[in-house]
Design a protein around this motif. Structure first.
Motif, PDB file in Angstrom:
ATOM      1  N   HIS A 144       8.724   0.879 -36.300  1.00 32.78           N
ATOM      2  CA  HIS A 144       8.788   0.084 -35.077  1.00 32.78           C
ATOM      3  C   HIS A 144       9.405  -1.258 -35.434  1.00 32.78           C
ATOM      4  O   HIS A 144       9.664  -1.524 -36.610  1.00 32.78           O
ATOM      5  N   HIS A 146       8.439  -4.585 -35.031  1.00 37.13           N
ATOM      6  CA  HIS A 146       7.729  -5.857 -35.212  1.00 37.13           C
ATOM      7  C   HIS A 146       8.284  -6.612 -36.425  1.00 37.13           C
ATOM      8  O   HIS A 146       8.848  -6.016 -37.347  1.00 37.13           O
ATOM      9  N   HIS A 149       8.167  -5.640 -40.130  1.00 35.90           N
ATOM     10  CA  HIS A 149       8.840  -4.394 -40.510  1.00 35.90           C
ATOM     11  C   HIS A 149      10.354  -4.567 -40.558  1.00 35.90           C
ATOM     12  O   HIS A 149      11.049  -3.691 -41.070  1.00 35.90           O
ATOM     13  N   HIS A 222       1.640   1.444 -29.965  1.00 32.27           N
ATOM     14  CA  HIS A 222       1.655   0.144 -30.654  1.00 32.27           C
ATOM     15  C   HIS A 222       2.875  -0.644 -30.166  1.00 32.27           C
ATOM     16  O   HIS A 222       2.771  -1.818 -29.803  1.00 32.27           O
ATOM     17  N   ASP A 244       2.106   1.189 -37.674  1.00 37.38           N
ATOM     18  CA  ASP A 244       0.924   0.359 -37.381  1.00 37.38           C
ATOM     19  C   ASP A 244      -0.002   1.011 -36.360  1.00 37.38           C
ATOM     20  O   ASP A 244      -0.792   0.315 -35.713  1.00 37.38           O
TER      21      ASP A 244
HETATM   22 ZN   LIG Z   1       3.366  -3.667 -35.718  1.00 32.12          ZN
END
Ligand SMILES: [Zn+2]
Length: 317
Positions: A144, A146, A149, A222, A244
């Motif tokens: 993902h 975020h 990451h 998430h 996550d």
């Molecule tokens: Zn995350």
């Protein structure tokens, strides 16, 4: 006036009580799977290898990770799983990059206060010491988008970044949750679809190499476009990189979601996360040797082989 004061004290006490309760142990209800678990057996090539680069860490309260988590500081890893396959090298997420301290300026103030960040050797530098030139990376597959990451993508300009259209849209529209990814500009994004059928309890799939060794499935919640990557290595080991969906493996083992405060700060769709945790819990029961790998659980990541050892596939080609 006095009455109003008492009322406010009662409301405040109720709020504090509710917040404390939200950290209390509670497991998710496990019901039968809504689709059969088709445990398809993959056929990975004999010379495929799986390893991990430790690429940063964050110290935070264990109680934030899952309901019933310990009220003590624990280490959250920012690690990168690497698959060396004859058809190409894949990385999963990108760890903390060289500019991680600057990148933290893009995250909300409250999140900065809740954790202490410690850079480690950025993945781009670990790649060179493992003789893995960035040009040889077929793609960084994001679980993902975020900030923690994508930080390492800042050092890997030009490397293909595999992402779903849903998550690409989330980078554009995700507000402060995707400020860093947005600020990195137009990376070498490669959009992929889930054209394959159901896989291990999830509704659709994308088989990266066509041999079942790396299979991606949608697991939004998430973030809208979060995915799980199933990896099957030639030595018989199977991993589920769950991003996550849970920060620590107890989230799947119990199963237990994050406490309310964490959910509000980081999850787009709490019910989507619950559904995925229950699916993973059922999958783990059906296949106990599957290693569930939350992106930040260093206890689990430490059980993977290091990606830095000398490897014939890593020779300059
Ligand atoms: Zn995350």
């Amino acid at each position: 006036m006095k009455k109003l004061g008492y009322g406010m004290v009662v409301v405040l006490a109720a709020c504090i009580g509710a917040l404390a309760w939200s950290f209390a142990p509670a497991t998710l209800p496990v019901t039968a799977p809504d689709m059969p678990l088709q445990l398809i057996h993959p056929q990975p090539p004999a010379d495929m290898r799986v390893g991990v680069f430790m690429a940063g860490r964050m110290e935070s309260q264990g109680a934030f990770a899952y309901r019933g988590g310990p009220f003590e500081t624990i280490e959250f890893g920012m690690d990168v799983v690497v698959v060396e396959h004859p058809k190409g090298i894949l990385m999963f997420d990108s760890g903390f990059g060289r500019n991680v301290i600057k990148h933290t300026e893009t995250i909300p103030w409250l999140m900065r206060q809740m954790s202490k960040i410690t850079p480690e050797i950025p993945v781009v530098d670990q790649l060179s010491s493992a003789s893995l030139a960035p040009e040889r990376i077929a793609g960084v597959i994001l679980t993902h988008a975020h900030w923690d990451h994508v930080s390492g993508l800042d050092d890997l300009r030009g490397v293909p970044v595999w992402i779903t259209q849903t998550e690409r849209d989330f980078i554009r529209d995700g507000g402060d949750k995707t400020t860093l990814a947005r600020s990195l500009g137009e990376l070498n994004y490669r959009i992929y679809d889930f054209e394959g059928g159901p896989y291990w309890g999830f509704p659709a799939s994308h088989d990266v190499f066509g041999d079942g060794s790396v299979v991606l499935v949608p697991a939004g919640g998430h973030t809208p476009g979060s995915i799980i990557a199933f990896i099957h290595s030639a030595d018989g080991a199977s991993y589920a990189l769950i991003g996550d969906l849970a920060w620590q493996h107890e989230g799947v083992d119990l199963p237990a979601e994050r406490p309310w405060l964490s959910r509000v700060l980081v999850d787009e769709d709490a019910q989507g996360v619950r559904d995925a945790l229950i699916k993973l819990h059922l999958l783990k029961m059906a296949k106990p040797d599957l290693v569930i790998v939350p992106a930040h659980d260093r206890r689990v990541m430490s059980t993977l082989p290091p990606a830095t050892r000398s490897n014939p596939l890593a020779a300059p080609g």
